[in-house]
Design a protein around this motif. Structure first.
Motif, PDB file in Angstrom:
ATOM      1  N   ILE A 211      62.379 -32.226  73.644  1.00  0.00           N
ATOM      2  CA  ILE A 211      63.949 -32.153  73.756  1.00  0.00           C
ATOM      3  C   ILE A 211      64.408 -31.092  74.362  1.00  0.00           C
ATOM      4  O   ILE A 211      65.251 -31.125  75.271  1.00  0.00           O
ATOM      5  CB  ILE A 211      64.483 -32.126  72.266  1.00  0.00           C
ATOM      6  N   ILE A 212      63.848 -29.868  74.056  1.00  0.00           N
ATOM      7  CA  ILE A 212      64.275 -28.456  74.832  1.00  0.00           C
ATOM      8  C   ILE A 212      64.053 -28.400  76.294  1.00  0.00           C
ATOM      9  O   ILE A 212      65.072 -28.250  77.058  1.00  0.00           O
ATOM     10  CB  ILE A 212      63.727 -27.336  74.080  1.00  0.00           C
ATOM     11  N   PRO A 213      62.946 -28.736  76.696  1.00  0.00           N
ATOM     12  CA  PRO A 213      62.578 -28.871  78.199  1.00  0.00           C
ATOM     13  C   PRO A 213      63.576 -29.843  79.128  1.00  0.00           C
ATOM     14  O   PRO A 213      63.964 -29.736  80.097  1.00  0.00           O
ATOM     15  CB  PRO A 213      61.271 -29.029  78.585  1.00  0.00           C
ATOM     16  N   VAL A 214      63.693 -31.129  78.326  1.00  0.00           N
ATOM     17  CA  VAL A 214      64.661 -31.962  79.078  1.00  0.00           C
ATOM     18  C   VAL A 214      65.921 -31.804  79.160  1.00  0.00           C
ATOM     19  O   VAL A 214      66.616 -31.873  80.104  1.00  0.00           O
ATOM     20  CB  VAL A 214      64.198 -33.504  78.350  1.00  0.00           C
ATOM     21  N   THR A 215      66.581 -31.355  78.121  1.00  0.00           N
ATOM     22  CA  THR A 215      67.938 -30.782  78.392  1.00  0.00           C
ATOM     23  C   THR A 215      68.213 -29.517  79.285  1.00  0.00           C
ATOM     24  O   THR A 215      68.972 -29.804  79.919  1.00  0.00           O
ATOM     25  CB  THR A 215      68.283 -30.188  76.737  1.00  0.00           C
ATOM     26  N   ILE A 216      67.167 -28.517  78.902  1.00  0.00           N
ATOM     27  CA  ILE A 216      67.482 -27.419  79.989  1.00  0.00           C
ATOM     28  C   ILE A 216      67.240 -28.073  81.372  1.00  0.00           C
ATOM     29  O   ILE A 216      67.963 -27.664  82.538  1.00  0.00           O
ATOM     30  CB  ILE A 216      66.459 -26.616  79.795  1.00  0.00           C
ATOM     31  N   ALA A 217      66.133 -28.803  81.757  1.00  0.00           N
ATOM     32  CA  ALA A 217      66.250 -29.286  82.987  1.00  0.00           C
ATOM     33  C   ALA A 217      67.295 -30.136  83.521  1.00  0.00           C
ATOM     34  O   ALA A 217      67.520 -30.178  84.659  1.00  0.00           O
ATOM     35  CB  ALA A 217      64.960 -30.285  83.139  1.00  0.00           C
ATOM     36  N   CYS A 218      67.642 -30.872  82.597  1.00  0.00           N
ATOM     37  CA  CYS A 218      68.817 -31.661  83.132  1.00  0.00           C
ATOM     38  C   CYS A 218      70.478 -30.938  83.506  1.00  0.00           C
ATOM     39  O   CYS A 218      70.798 -31.200  84.544  1.00  0.00           O
ATOM     40  CB  CYS A 218      69.548 -32.589  81.863  1.00  0.00           C
ATOM     41  N   LEU A 219      70.550 -29.903  82.785  1.00  0.00           N
ATOM     42  CA  LEU A 219      71.497 -29.150  83.196  1.00  0.00           C
ATOM     43  C   LEU A 219      71.274 -28.265  84.697  1.00  0.00           C
ATOM     44  O   LEU A 219      72.107 -28.510  85.445  1.00  0.00           O
ATOM     45  CB  LEU A 219      71.538 -27.724  82.288  1.00  0.00           C
ATOM     46  N   ALA A 220      70.046 -27.854  84.754  1.00  0.00           N
ATOM     47  CA  ALA A 220      69.759 -27.231  85.856  1.00  0.00           C
ATOM     48  C   ALA A 220      69.552 -28.388  86.869  1.00  0.00           C
ATOM     49  O   ALA A 220      69.893 -27.882  88.084  1.00  0.00           O
ATOM     50  CB  ALA A 220      68.307 -26.447  85.877  1.00  0.00           C
ATOM     51  N   SER A 221      68.979 -29.382  86.752  1.00  0.00           N
ATOM     52  CA  SER A 221      68.954 -30.364  87.873  1.00  0.00           C
ATOM     53  C   SER A 221      70.299 -30.807  88.597  1.00  0.00           C
ATOM     54  O   SER A 221      70.407 -31.227  89.531  1.00  0.00           O
ATOM     55  CB  SER A 221      67.847 -31.335  87.850  1.00  0.00           C
ATOM     56  N   TYR A 222      71.290 -30.791  87.723  1.00  0.00           N
ATOM     57  CA  TYR A 222      72.561 -31.447  87.662  1.00  0.00           C
ATOM     58  C   TYR A 222      73.236 -30.295  88.826  1.00  0.00           C
ATOM     59  O   TYR A 222      73.701 -30.592  89.871  1.00  0.00           O
ATOM     60  CB  TYR A 222      73.266 -31.631  86.582  1.00  0.00           C
ATOM     61  N   ALA A 223      72.959 -29.009  88.496  1.00  0.00           N
ATOM     62  CA  ALA A 223      73.638 -27.963  89.025  1.00  0.00           C
ATOM     63  C   ALA A 223      72.845 -28.010  90.391  1.00  0.00           C
ATOM     64  O   ALA A 223      73.639 -27.705  91.581  1.00  0.00           O
ATOM     65  CB  ALA A 223      73.359 -26.644  88.382  1.00  0.00           C
ATOM     66  N   PHE A 224      71.522 -28.137  90.744  1.00  0.00           N
ATOM     67  CA  PHE A 224      71.006 -28.243  92.040  1.00  0.00           C
ATOM     68  C   PHE A 224      71.348 -29.334  92.847  1.00  0.00           C
ATOM     69  O   PHE A 224      71.292 -29.262  94.080  1.00  0.00           O
ATOM     70  CB  PHE A 224      69.488 -28.015  91.724  1.00  0.00           C
ATOM     71  N   ALA A 225      71.680 -30.321  92.038  1.00  0.00           N
ATOM     72  CA  ALA A 225      72.118 -31.576  92.999  1.00  0.00           C
ATOM     73  C   ALA A 225      73.393 -31.632  93.248  1.00  0.00           C
ATOM     74  O   ALA A 225      73.847 -31.924  94.415  1.00  0.00           O
ATOM     75  CB  ALA A 225      72.082 -32.864  92.226  1.00  0.00           C
ATOM     76  N   TRP A 226      74.662 -31.092  92.463  1.00  0.00           N
ATOM     77  CA  TRP A 226      75.761 -31.239  92.579  1.00  0.00           C
ATOM     78  C   TRP A 226      76.806 -29.963  92.678  1.00  0.00           C
ATOM     79  O   TRP A 226      77.991 -29.963  93.102  1.00  0.00           O
ATOM     80  CB  TRP A 226      76.521 -32.124  91.416  1.00  0.00           C
ATOM     81  N   MET A 227      76.136 -28.933  92.343  1.00  0.00           N
ATOM     82  CA  MET A 227      76.982 -27.583  92.141  1.00  0.00           C
ATOM     83  C   MET A 227      76.905 -26.741  93.448  1.00  0.00           C
ATOM     84  O   MET A 227      75.697 -27.074  93.992  1.00  0.00           O
ATOM     85  CB  MET A 227      76.961 -26.806  91.167  1.00  0.00           C
ATOM     86  N   LYS A 228      77.795 -25.941  93.830  1.00  0.00           N
ATOM     87  CA  LYS A 228      77.504 -24.995  94.927  1.00  0.00           C
ATOM     88  C   LYS A 228      77.488 -23.449  94.679  1.00  0.00           C
ATOM     89  O   LYS A 228      78.165 -23.299  93.667  1.00  0.00           O
ATOM     90  CB  LYS A 228      78.722 -25.111  95.789  1.00  0.00           C
ATOM     91  N   PHE A 229      76.478 -22.861  94.655  1.00  0.00           N
ATOM     92  CA  PHE A 229      76.199 -21.467  94.530  1.00  0.00           C
ATOM     93  C   PHE A 229      75.342 -21.095  95.441  1.00  0.00           C
ATOM     94  O   PHE A 229      74.603 -21.936  96.109  1.00  0.00           O
ATOM     95  CB  PHE A 229      75.755 -21.316  93.016  1.00  0.00           C
ATOM     96  N   PRO A 230      75.332 -19.308  95.686  1.00  0.00           N
ATOM     97  CA  PRO A 230      74.460 -18.966  96.774  1.00  0.00           C
ATOM     98  C   PRO A 230      73.138 -19.265  96.498  1.00  0.00           C
ATOM     99  O   PRO A 230      72.648 -19.209  95.358  1.00  0.00           O
ATOM    100  CB  PRO A 230      74.806 -17.495  96.600  1.00  0.00           C
TER     101      PRO A 230
END
Lengths: 312, 304
Positions: free
Chosen positions: B109-128
């Motif tokens: 549960i823990i890695p899948v959740t954390i990975a979901c958040l991070a991979s969403y950010a890498f796919a669709w959010m903009k940051f330096p």
């Protein structure tokens, strides 16, 4: 466990709630909230320990005295360590080749047959079994009883030898062949992986290519050699390298089958023996670094091949 | 194998390719017969070792010690005594079975959740430095576990977590993240950009988009990875025996089994039953969720 999961869900929920409330212009903070848990864990759990291990590999067994390259020197000169390196080389060459070859042949043989799904599941099932479980299964196959009156073999392989009128043998004790018998276990586990990936690749070969080849009279082995294998080259590279990397790091089989005795140890197993049983942090760290150095070129080659495949 | 009646597949094959001569046709049939034989041989070789041990686990102890499992066919006798012994006797595998479950569930549960958040950010959010960081995370896959273990263990000892489940949960989470983030990122990336834009116009923020649009769409991919991670954690030995040494009450099945092999290498009535206690859960997962498992495998290897 319930508490840990609840705690975790609470923290993530809180992060999402706070981020959700924030206005658009704090975009950077939102991204940070999404990425930071992962990045923090990776920094603390992989990057720092990795660097720390490299640093420790230049120190003695208790990490108190700087010894330069001594640990690496002993890995490449000490005779028992050289055996370890030799075994690792045998593992990394034989396992991927055998597993991929068997997986490929089997994928071709059962392709489009009536019982394809069941036939595939049979080969694939060992993937779900732990390497410890697989090791126990195969230890039983290799089980040895001395050849005397009134003593029956209980291991299948020795019984077959006896039926054939031969002497039973210590499969796991007689070096150097015992390493090959350990490799058989890994091949048994990994062939299913190779078969699955390669079967998917074979099914993706455009049918006009195979039809054209058939019209030209290509069948059986020649079809396999000139059409199937070249068409799935990228998948073959991926399978070979993935199994190589897995094999380099494998430790459970050696641990459970022989414990690294009888000249069967490999780098990954020797790392555990040195670091956690003999308490030699310096040598164990150096072995881990060697493992890392061995993995890098395989992965690099894999990535280059993928790039080439993409360009085509 | 009822060879006489051609199956629809075979008929199609035969009409599709009509070898020019009679001898050519005979040759083709011959090779296909050899091919079937080879396939059967491989299938038998792959099944027999497991079958032998499974049969052994149900034989009486004395029979196991004095004769091979193939003798069962002439002297059929089955018992559950070995399972009773291994689960509730001196080896008490039942406790370790529970440990394995307690270790595995949070470690999925823990890695899948954390990975979901991070991979969403890498796919669709903009940051330096987004792309640079993503490549770095991907590159971390090449770090073998062994390189991180000794310093990690020191951190746990320093934080006084030794002897609890925390080192296992945290380690499995960390080691899963690079691959999980990479794979899930690829799936998040495949969601059509129009959906994102429509949601944005409606005034949805990242959290709303993530929860209501993205998560439901990538659920199959998440399931695939979760199954993979489940099997990986359940079957792990290295992390288990380094992070749970000397702590009997947190060791999983695999660690206990490996110990049993070491100390009582030929008590086959215990080892055979023990092995199948550890095998039963992943095999059930495998049989029921095979499709997802294969999907995860293909995504993991072909893309990674």
């Amino acid at each position: 466990m319930a508490l840990a999961v609840a705690l975790f869900v609470g923290v993530i929920g809180l992060i999402l709630l706070v981020v959700g409330r924030a206005k658009r212009r704090v975009d950077l903070w939102q991204s940070l909230a999404f990425v930071l848990p992962a990045l923090a864990m990776l920094a603390v759990g992989l990057i720092y320990p990795g660097l720390r291990t490299m640093y420790q590999s230049f120190f003695d067994r208790t990490s108190s005295e700087f010894v330069g390259l001594d640990n690496f020197a002993s890995i490449f000169t000490d005779s028992s360590m050289l055996t370890v390196l030799r075994n690792t080389a045998i593992w990394v060459i034989l396992t991927p080749l055998l597993a991929t070859f068997i997986g490929l042949v089997y994928a071709v043989l059962v392709d489009r047959s009536r019982v394809e799904a069941a036939a595939k599941a049979v080969i694939f099932l060992p993937m779900a079994i732990s390497l410890v479980g697989a090791s126990i299964i195969w230890r039983y196959v290799y089980e040895y009883r001395p050849d005397q009156q009134n003593i029956q073999q209980v291991g299948l392989l020795n019984q077959i030898l006896v039926w054939l009128g031969m002497e039973p043998r210590h499969f796991l004790v007689d070096s150097p062949l015992n390493t090959v018998f350990l490799i058989v276990v890994m091949v048994w586990v990994q062939a299913g992986f190779a078969m699955t990936v390669l079967s998917a690749a074979i099914k993706a070969i455009p049918s006009d290519i195979t039809e054209a080849a058939q019209l030209d009279g290509l069948t059986g082995v020649r079809m396999f050699r000139y059409i199937t294998v070249p068409s799935i080259r990228p998948a073959l590279v991926v399978v070979l390298t993935t199994i190589s990397i897995g094999t380099l790091k494998v430790f459970d089989i050696v641990r459970t089958m022989t414990g690294g005795q009888f000249d069967t140890s490999v780098v990954a197993n020797e790392f555990y023996t040195q670091g956690f049983q003999l308490g030699d942090t310096g040598l164990a760290s150096a072995l881990a670094v060697v493992l890392f150095i061995l993995v890098v070129p395989i992965v690099a080659y894999n990535i280059r091949q993928l790039r080439k495949a993409d360009l085509r | 194998m009822t060879a006489a009646i051609p199956t629809p597949d075979l008929q199609e094959e035969l009409t599709g390719v009509e070898p020019a001569t009679v001898s050519g046709r005979a040759k083709k049939r011959l090779t296909s017969r050899w091919a079937s034989l080879a396939a059967v041989v491989i299938a038998v070789l792959w099944t027999l070792p497991t079958f032998g041990l499974l049969l052994t686990s149900f034989r009486p102890e004395l029979a196991i010690r004095t004769s091979g499992w193939w003798n069962w066919f002439s002297d059929p006798e089955l018992t559950l005594a070995n399972y009773d012994d291994v689960l509730f006797g001196g080896t008490s595998l039942a406790t370790y079975f529970v440990n394995s479950i307690v270790i595995t569930i949070p470690s999925v549960i823990i890695p899948v959740t954390i990975a979901c958040l991070a991979s969403y950010a890498f796919a669709w959010m903009k940051f330096p430095f987004r792309d640079t960081i993503f490549v770095a995370v991907f590159a971390l896959q090449i770090v073998p576990l062994q390189v991180a273990l000794i310093p990690l263990l020191r951190i746990y000892v320093g934080a006084d977590l030794n002897g609890t489940f925390w080192p296992l949960w945290i380690s499995h989470t960390i080691f899963a993240l690079p691959l999980a983030i990479f794979l899930l990122h690829n799936f998040f990336r495949e969601v059509p950009v129009e959906l994102m834009e429509a949601a944005r116009v409606d005034g949805a923020g990242h959290v709303a988009i993530f929860m209501r649009i993205m998560l439901p769409l990538v659920t199959p991919a998440i399931a695939a990875f979760a199954i993979f991670q489940f099997l990986w954690v359940w079957n792990d030995l290295l992390v288990a025996i380094t992070m749970a040494t000397g702590a009997q009450d947190v060791q999983p099945l695999t660690a206990r089994l490996a110990e049993l092999v070491g100390s009582r290498g030929s008590t086959w009535h215990l080892l055979s039953a023990g092995a199948f206690v550890s095998i039963v859960v992943p095999v059930i997962v495998f049989l029921f969720l095979q499709r997802y498992f294969v999907r995860g495998l293909l995504a993991g290897s072909v893309k990674g």
